[in-house]
Design a protein around this motif. Structure first.
Motif, mmCIF file in Angstrom:
data_model
loop_
_atom_site.group_PDB
_atom_site.id
_atom_site.type_symbol
_atom_site.label_atom_id
_atom_site.label_comp_id
_atom_site.label_asym_id
_atom_site.label_seq_id
_atom_site.Cartn_x
_atom_site.Cartn_y
_atom_site.Cartn_z
ATOM 1 N N ASP A 199 26.051 47.221 11.738
ATOM 2 C CA ASP A 199 27.440 47.170 11.267
ATOM 3 C C ASP A 199 28.305 46.328 12.205
ATOM 4 N N ALA A 202 27.394 42.673 11.741
ATOM 5 C CA ALA A 202 27.905 42.153 10.470
ATOM 6 C C ALA A 202 29.389 41.821 10.568
ATOM 7 N N LEU A 211 24.302 36.458 8.473
ATOM 8 C CA LEU A 211 24.944 37.594 7.816
ATOM 9 C C LEU A 211 23.995 38.228 6.797
ATOM 10 N N THR A 214 21.514 40.317 8.668
ATOM 11 C CA THR A 214 22.134 41.556 9.136
ATOM 12 C C THR A 214 22.311 42.540 7.993
ATOM 13 N N GLN A 215 22.696 42.047 6.831
ATOM 14 C CA GLN A 215 22.846 42.918 5.664
ATOM 15 C C GLN A 215 21.508 43.512 5.246
ATOM 16 N N GLN A 218 20.992 46.411 7.419
ATOM 17 C CA GLN A 218 21.841 47.508 6.957
ATOM 18 C C GLN A 218 21.231 48.204 5.745
ATOM 19 N N GLN A 219 20.777 47.421 4.793
ATOM 20 C CA GLN A 219 20.192 47.992 3.570
ATOM 21 C C GLN A 219 18.927 48.798 3.882
ATOM 22 N N SER A 266 25.970 49.024 -1.829
ATOM 23 C CA SER A 266 25.897 48.086 -0.713
ATOM 24 C C SER A 266 24.459 47.848 -0.285
#
Length: 406
Positions: A199, A202, A211, A214-215, A218-219, A266
């Motif tokens: 987080d 990001a 990005l 990084t996402q 996160q996922q 998300s």
């Protein structure tokens, strides 16, 4: 080497054979003798396991005789019965040390041999006075009794082995569940660190490629968090008798549910979720009596399941309604219908969908969702058709009068 075996297990085994008292009584009736017993006999020990004594011989279960003073010692060696009805007039036993030592006139003893061919001991009867019976008939009768005792010894032994195996299996299962619970708990701390770090990264990324990476972290961390929580809940349920549900009055249920929807969407940016919610800004419609953490977990599991198993590119429909003291959550996806024979298995732990579907998991999500509904006194049902798709509907009483199922 002296035999130092503890025969308490053998005595206990014989005592659990319900027919033993009747067998000893019938042995006395068949022979006319006043003492009958079942003895455990080894190379160096003679131990009474069951006794029916009307001559006050002085033996009780657990009592011993010097094995060398008994005829059972010889029976163990030759595995043949011994019988005499009047020792003092018998050409052999009038001079034998056993009847002389114990002042016996009548005697009969047969070997007890298990199905594996092991010698256990003897079924015997004695008296201090002569007996009058047909030796051949009595031997045949007592042979049947000895076989019946041996069969029961085998059954008791098999039962003991089975019970021990079951106890061992239960202990292994208990340790396995504890291991899963500890493992799941220990995984949460590093995963939380990964999510917070992702987080933070990001929020500072400007390069589109970085990005996206990084996402992806996160996922994946969101997905891992869901899996860990499911495993933890399953382990807690197995160890503690079910998944705990702690309902309370929630003034605004929609806010945490909205947060779950945003988090799942998300984590799956490629998915399309069409929402129909019951007036998110209406305070009265949002008020409910439930366990908000568990309801959010229920929604997350249903939504994750619908996205994972729905047809790629087809939207997932989400409907949430709080009305008439009942919370209704419906999730509908499109794709191949679930075969009717598989539907009863969907809510079982570790059941996986059949066929070529994407994103197979542990099979705990729907099980836990069902347990959460049950814990609230509600239901979770599924309808799956080619035309309308697959709809999971959770109905949870939320007016404060529900009877929990756990």
């Amino acid at each position: 080497m002296p035999d130092v075996s503890d025969f308490s297990d053998d005595i206990d085994t014989v005592s659990r054979i319900e027919a033993v008292p009747s067998i000893l009584s019938m042995v006395k009736q068949a022979t006319g003798m006043r003492f009958a017993a079942i003895a455990r006999v080894t190379e160096s020990r003679w131990v009474a396991c069951a006794v029916d004594d009307d001559i006050e011989f002085g033996l009780a279960p657990g009592g011993e005789l010097p094995v060398e003073t008994t005829l059972c010692h010889e029976i163990r060696q030759h595995l043949t019965p011994v019988v005499f009805t009047h020792a003092s007039e018998h050409p052999v036993y009038s001079r034998h040390h056993t009847p002389l030592t114990y002042q016996l006139e009548s005697y009969v003893s047969l070997p007890i041999i298990t199905a594996k061919g092991d010698f256990f001991g003897t079924l015997c009867a004695i008296d201090t006075v002569p007996a009058h019976f047909d030796e051949a008939v009595v031997l045949e009768t007592l042979k049947l009794y000895a076989q019946l005792i041996a069969m029961n010894l085998d059954l008791q032994n098999d039962l003991r082995v089975s019970n021990q195996a079951l106890a061992d299996a239960n202990e292994i299962a208990h340790f396995r569940d504890q291991f899963v619970a500890v493992l799941g708990h220990d995984l949460r701390s590093p995963l939380t660190a990964v999510r917070l770090s992702a987080d933070l990264l990001a929020s500072r990324m400007t390069n589109e490629r970085d990005l996206l990476l990084t996402q992806a972290i996160q996922q994946s961390s969101v997905r891992m968090g869901t899996l860990i929580e499911n495993v933890l809940d399953f382990a807690r349920g197995k160890l503690g008798g079910g998944i705990t549900v702690e309902p309370r009055w929630v003034e605004d249920l929609m806010s945490p549910l909205r947060g779950v929807i945003d988090e799942v969407c998300s984590a799956h940016p490629q998915a399309s979720v069409v929402e129909t919610l019951s007036l998110p800004g209406d305070h009265e419609c949002s008020r409910a009596y439930c366990d908000p953490v568990r309801v959010c977990q229920l929604l997350s599991n249903l939504l994750e399941n619908a996205i994972t198993h729905g047809r790629e590119g087809a939207p997932v429909e989400l409907q949430i309604l709080v009305a008439r003291d009942e919370l209704a959550i419906s999730v509908i996806n499109q794709g191949s219908p679930i075969p009717p024979e598989l539907i009863p298995m969907l809510f079982q732990p570790f059941s996986r969908s059949q066929g070529k579907q994407r994103g197979e998991g542990l099979g705990l999500g729907l099980y836990i969702a069902s347990e959460i509904c049950s814990g609230h006194g509600g239901t979770l049902e599924v309808v799956s058709t080619e035309l309308s798709g697959t709809r999971f509907t959770a109905l949870i009483p939320c007016g404060g009068t529900a009877q929990p199922g756990n």
